[in-house]
Design a protein around this motif. Structure first.
Motif, PDB file in Angstrom:
ATOM      1  N   SER A   1      64.965  50.608  44.862  1.00  0.00           N
ATOM      2  CA  SER A   1      63.855  49.683  44.619  1.00  0.00           C
ATOM      3  C   SER A   1      63.763  49.320  43.142  1.00  0.00           C
ATOM      4  N   LEU A   2      63.965  50.300  42.255  1.00  0.00           N
ATOM      5  CA  LEU A   2      63.943  50.003  40.821  1.00  0.00           C
ATOM      6  C   LEU A   2      65.083  49.060  40.437  1.00  0.00           C
ATOM      7  N   GLU A   3      66.237  49.267  41.054  1.00  0.00           N
ATOM      8  CA  GLU A   3      67.392  48.436  40.728  1.00  0.00           C
ATOM      9  C   GLU A   3      67.160  46.985  41.157  1.00  0.00           C
ATOM     10  N   SER A   4      66.488  46.804  42.312  1.00  0.00           N
ATOM     11  CA  SER A   4      66.217  45.445  42.768  1.00  0.00           C
ATOM     12  C   SER A   4      65.131  44.772  41.942  1.00  0.00           C
ATOM     13  N   LEU A   5      64.178  45.566  41.424  1.00  0.00           N
ATOM     14  CA  LEU A   5      63.083  44.999  40.642  1.00  0.00           C
ATOM     15  C   LEU A   5      63.466  44.742  39.197  1.00  0.00           C
ATOM     16  N   TYR A   6      64.241  45.682  38.632  1.00  0.00           N
ATOM     17  CA  TYR A   6      64.555  45.602  37.200  1.00  0.00           C
ATOM     18  C   TYR A   6      66.069  45.688  37.020  1.00  0.00           C
ATOM     19  N   GLY A   7      66.756  44.706  37.562  1.00  0.00           N
ATOM     20  CA  GLY A   7      68.210  44.728  37.547  1.00  0.00           C
ATOM     21  C   GLY A   7      68.843  44.313  36.240  1.00  0.00           C
ATOM     22  N   THR A   8      68.059  43.703  35.351  1.00  0.00           N
ATOM     23  CA  THR A   8      68.623  43.246  34.075  1.00  0.00           C
ATOM     24  C   THR A   8      68.088  44.114  32.939  1.00  0.00           C
TER      25      THR A   8
ATOM     26  N   ALA B   1      66.964  43.120  30.105  1.00  0.00           N
ATOM     27  CA  ALA B   1      65.758  42.539  29.512  1.00  0.00           C
ATOM     28  C   ALA B   1      64.500  42.974  30.257  1.00  0.00           C
ATOM     29  N   THR B   2      64.554  42.965  31.588  1.00  0.00           N
ATOM     30  CA  THR B   2      63.372  43.370  32.360  1.00  0.00           C
ATOM     31  C   THR B   2      63.088  44.851  32.180  1.00  0.00           C
ATOM     32  N   ARG B   3      64.132  45.654  32.043  1.00  0.00           N
ATOM     33  CA  ARG B   3      63.918  47.087  31.851  1.00  0.00           C
ATOM     34  C   ARG B   3      63.315  47.358  30.466  1.00  0.00           C
ATOM     35  N   GLU B   4      63.791  46.643  29.473  1.00  0.00           N
ATOM     36  CA  GLU B   4      63.222  46.807  28.136  1.00  0.00           C
ATOM     37  C   GLU B   4      61.750  46.410  28.120  1.00  0.00           C
ATOM     38  N   GLN B   5      61.418  45.321  28.804  1.00  0.00           N
ATOM     39  CA  GLN B   5      60.025  44.879  28.861  1.00  0.00           C
ATOM     40  C   GLN B   5      59.155  45.916  29.554  1.00  0.00           C
ATOM     41  N   LEU B   6      59.652  46.476  30.664  1.00  0.00           N
ATOM     42  CA  LEU B   6      58.889  47.490  31.383  1.00  0.00           C
ATOM     43  C   LEU B   6      58.673  48.723  30.523  1.00  0.00           C
ATOM     44  N   ALA B   7      59.731  49.194  29.865  1.00  0.00           N
ATOM     45  CA  ALA B   7      59.607  50.398  29.038  1.00  0.00           C
ATOM     46  C   ALA B   7      58.607  50.187  27.915  1.00  0.00           C
ATOM     47  N   ALA B   8      58.657  49.025  27.272  1.00  0.00           N
ATOM     48  CA  ALA B   8      57.706  48.743  26.194  1.00  0.00           C
ATOM     49  C   ALA B   8      56.277  48.696  26.711  1.00  0.00           C
ATOM     50  N   SER B   9      56.087  48.078  27.886  1.00  0.00           N
ATOM     51  CA  SER B   9      54.741  47.987  28.456  1.00  0.00           C
ATOM     52  C   SER B   9      54.204  49.360  28.831  1.00  0.00           C
ATOM     53  N   MET B  10      55.040  50.192  29.433  1.00  0.00           N
ATOM     54  CA  MET B  10      54.586  51.509  29.863  1.00  0.00           C
ATOM     55  C   MET B  10      54.247  52.407  28.670  1.00  0.00           C
ATOM     56  N   ASN B  11      55.077  52.384  27.651  1.00  0.00           N
ATOM     57  CA  ASN B  11      54.825  53.235  26.488  1.00  0.00           C
ATOM     58  C   ASN B  11      53.615  52.776  25.686  1.00  0.00           C
ATOM     59  N   ALA B  12      53.228  51.523  25.859  1.00  0.00           N
ATOM     60  CA  ALA B  12      52.050  51.014  25.146  1.00  0.00           C
ATOM     61  C   ALA B  12      50.755  51.233  25.909  1.00  0.00           C
ATOM     62  N   ASN B  13      50.851  51.681  27.153  1.00  0.00           N
ATOM     63  CA  ASN B  13      49.671  51.847  28.008  1.00  0.00           C
ATOM     64  C   ASN B  13      49.396  53.334  28.188  1.00  0.00           C
ATOM     65  N   SER B  14      48.332  53.846  27.563  1.00  0.00           N
ATOM     66  CA  SER B  14      48.043  55.282  27.605  1.00  0.00           C
ATOM     67  C   SER B  14      47.694  55.761  29.003  1.00  0.00           C
ATOM     68  N   SER B  15      47.032  54.912  29.793  1.00  0.00           N
ATOM     69  CA  SER B  15      46.662  55.315  31.153  1.00  0.00           C
ATOM     70  C   SER B  15      47.900  55.535  32.014  1.00  0.00           C
ATOM     71  N   LEU B  16      48.867  54.629  31.896  1.00  0.00           N
ATOM     72  CA  LEU B  16      50.089  54.765  32.674  1.00  0.00           C
ATOM     73  C   LEU B  16      50.948  55.922  32.165  1.00  0.00           C
ATOM     74  N   ARG B  17      50.936  56.156  30.854  1.00  0.00           N
ATOM     75  CA  ARG B  17      51.661  57.325  30.331  1.00  0.00           C
ATOM     76  C   ARG B  17      51.068  58.609  30.881  1.00  0.00           C
ATOM     77  N   SER B  18      49.752  58.664  31.027  1.00  0.00           N
ATOM     78  CA  SER B  18      49.128  59.880  31.555  1.00  0.00           C
ATOM     79  C   SER B  18      49.532  60.136  32.995  1.00  0.00           C
TER      80      SER B  18
END
Length: 526
Positions: A43-50, A52-69
């Protein structure tokens, strides 16, 4: 030679017995825990196959304290790194739950029911039962580690092995914790509760530490064994030495458990139960059921309230989870209904609470089964107490308790989100008919086929698995419809429908009635 001088005599016989008794439960747990990681990669491969999309997701997750928790920081934006981030903490926590259940079941629960005393009358060493339980847990965690490693090997063998060992090692760490707690308490339920509380504390420490740091190490995270699994950093520059820390904790706790088990008699504990009052205070069967189940209900209530507070704080960041990814939006809408993204996120969270409440109801109903098989029900029923009156007290706690914990989940969600209490409360209560269907199935299995009663756990686990990862795996709708939760209206949202609620409530009533009718016509403990 006396078994006192051969403390491990009979270990392998007891281990074979444990594996035979867990021949259904253990493989199910192994497949679920390992399958979540191995199956979720697709499922991750189909959603974030490139990239660029993986970099965007990683940046968004690391910037969100609630999701990091909730998930921890992203240490690598590779596909393997995202898999370790998304499923690593979850799999490690589930492996810990599996392990504590296995160890308590084959140690303290055996002593509580009196079976261990009968076995110990033969050629069984003092430490053999504990060793057999730990061997069963070791086998289960090894299988989980192998499934995780095999499922991710194509993304990099080193990272796959690191994640597999981290998940399996966390499971064994809490197996050793459960082995210690089983020596301290006289009750299997209390042993499970205390070990679960230790696991909950470890999760909270990890969550608090990850929420406060965007990508580095936090002292709170290092205080948590669940945090140790995270800091192995699979696919993110593996820290193999952290696995030695996990192994050292396992060995230290196992050694302490062996010391304790050698210093007590079978059936005894280092923290004996407090004596009751000189005169009985329980006048009704309902009062007895409340007394027996109030501790578990309190734990579930607090857990739902706290997790609701955590999830409520994530609502505003729901858009960060999917960003501009159309496929991710479709999955959220499929899980939470065709509505605005925020409502879909709330519906998804409420649905997860409902499926977890199904586990509470099944466990509470099956308390009747444990009371019966342990022999405690027979003296009660030998007096002027009918079977239906006896059962109704426990069922009132089970079905009524589901209302309470879902309401508290709504309180937590709305308090942290800061709005729409009425809508969130209605959405939470709308989950109850599906929850009650699982409870009714447990009543039917126990009432009609008591030996098959534990299969109710399989039904509850199946609904959780279908609801949790079924949409992400794009399973056919016919398969998703096996879960009663798939037929509920997706709330909060505009598609409110009373018909499925009425149908599911009627089904739950019919299942419960059939189970109680069959209970009146069978022998007790047969």
């Amino acid at each position: 030679m006396s078994t006192l001088t051969v403390p491990l005599a009979g270990t392998f016989g007891l281990a074979r017995l444990a594996l035979r008794r867990d021949r259904l439960m253990m493989p199910l747990w192994v497949l679920v825990v390992g399958g979540i990681v191995a199956g979720g990669v697709g499922s991750l491969e189909s959603l974030y196959g490139t990239e660029a999309t993986r970099e965007q997701l990683a940046a968004s997750m690391n910037a969100n304290s609630s999701l990091r928790s909730l998930y921890g920081p992203v240490f690598s934006d590779s596909l393997g790194g995202l898999a370790a981030w998304r499923f690593g903490v979850l799999a490690a926590t589930l492996a810990a739950v599996m392990s504590l259940l296995v160890v308590v079941r084959h140690t303290r629960e055996e002593e509580e029911t009196g079976r261990q005393e009968l076995l110990s009358a033969g050629a069984v060493g003092r430490r053999a039962p504990l060793t057999a339980a730990l061997l069963a847990a070791l086998l289960a965690n090894t299988a989980v580690a192998l499934i995780v490693t095999a499922g991710l090997a194509r993304l990099g063998a080193g990272g796959a092995l690191a994640l597999g060992l981290a998940v399996g090692g966390t499971g064994m760490l809490f197996a050793a914790t459960a082995a210690i707690v089983a020596q301290l308490t006289e009750s299997a339920r209390l042993a499970k509760g205390l070990t679960g509380a230790v696991l909950g504390l470890a999760f909270v420490l990890r969550a608090a530490g990850d929420a406060g740091t965007a990508g580095g190490s936090s002292a709170l995270t290092w205080l948590s064994p669940v945090g140790w699994a995270e800091h192995v950093r699979a696919y993110g520059g593996e820290r193999w030495w952290v696995l030695l820390l996990i192994a050292g904790a396992v060995l230290a706790q196992t050694g302490l458990a062996y010391v304790l088990t050698g210093r007590r008699d079978v059936g005894m504990s280092f923290l004996p139960a407090r004596p009751g009052p000189a005169e009985g205070r329980l006048a009704t069967a309902g009062g007895l059921a409340w007394r027996l189940q109030r501790g578990g209900l309190l734990g579930w209530s607090l857990g739902f309230l706290v997790v609701g507070l955590v999830f409520g704080g994530m609502v505003e960041g729901a858009a960060d989870i999917v960003g501009d990814n159309a496929q991710a939006q479709q999955i959220f809408e499929r899980m939470g209904g065709q509505s605005a993204l925020t409502d879909a996120f709330l519906a998804t969270m409420v649905g997860l609470f409902g499926m977890m409440a199904g586990l509470f109801v099944v466990g509470s109903v099956l308390r009747l089964h444990s009371e019966e098989t342990s022999g405690r029900a027979e003296p009660l029923l030998a007096n002027a107490l009918g079977r239906l009156r006896w059962a109704s007290g426990h069922l009132a706690v089970a079905f009524g308790g589901a209302v309470l914990i879902m309401a508290l989940a709504a309180v937590g969600l709305s308090a942290s989100y800061g709005r729409d209490f009425a809508g969130i409360l209605g959405a939470a209560l709308a989950q109850l008919p599906a929850v009650w269907v699982l409870g009714g199935l447990a009543v039917l299995l126990w009432g009609a086929y008591p030996k098959a009663a534990p299969a109710a756990w399989g039904a509850a686990g199946l609904t959780l698995l279908l609801g949790w990862i079924g949409p992400a795996l794009n399973l056919p709708q016919a398969v998703l419809d096996l879960s009663p939760f798939s037929h509920l209206p997706k709330l909060p949202g505009p598609d409110m429908s009373w018909t499925p609620l009425a149908v599911l409530t009627g089904l739950a009533t019919a299942l419960t009635t059939a189970g109680l009718w069959r209970l009146r016509r069978r022998d007790v403990a047969c």
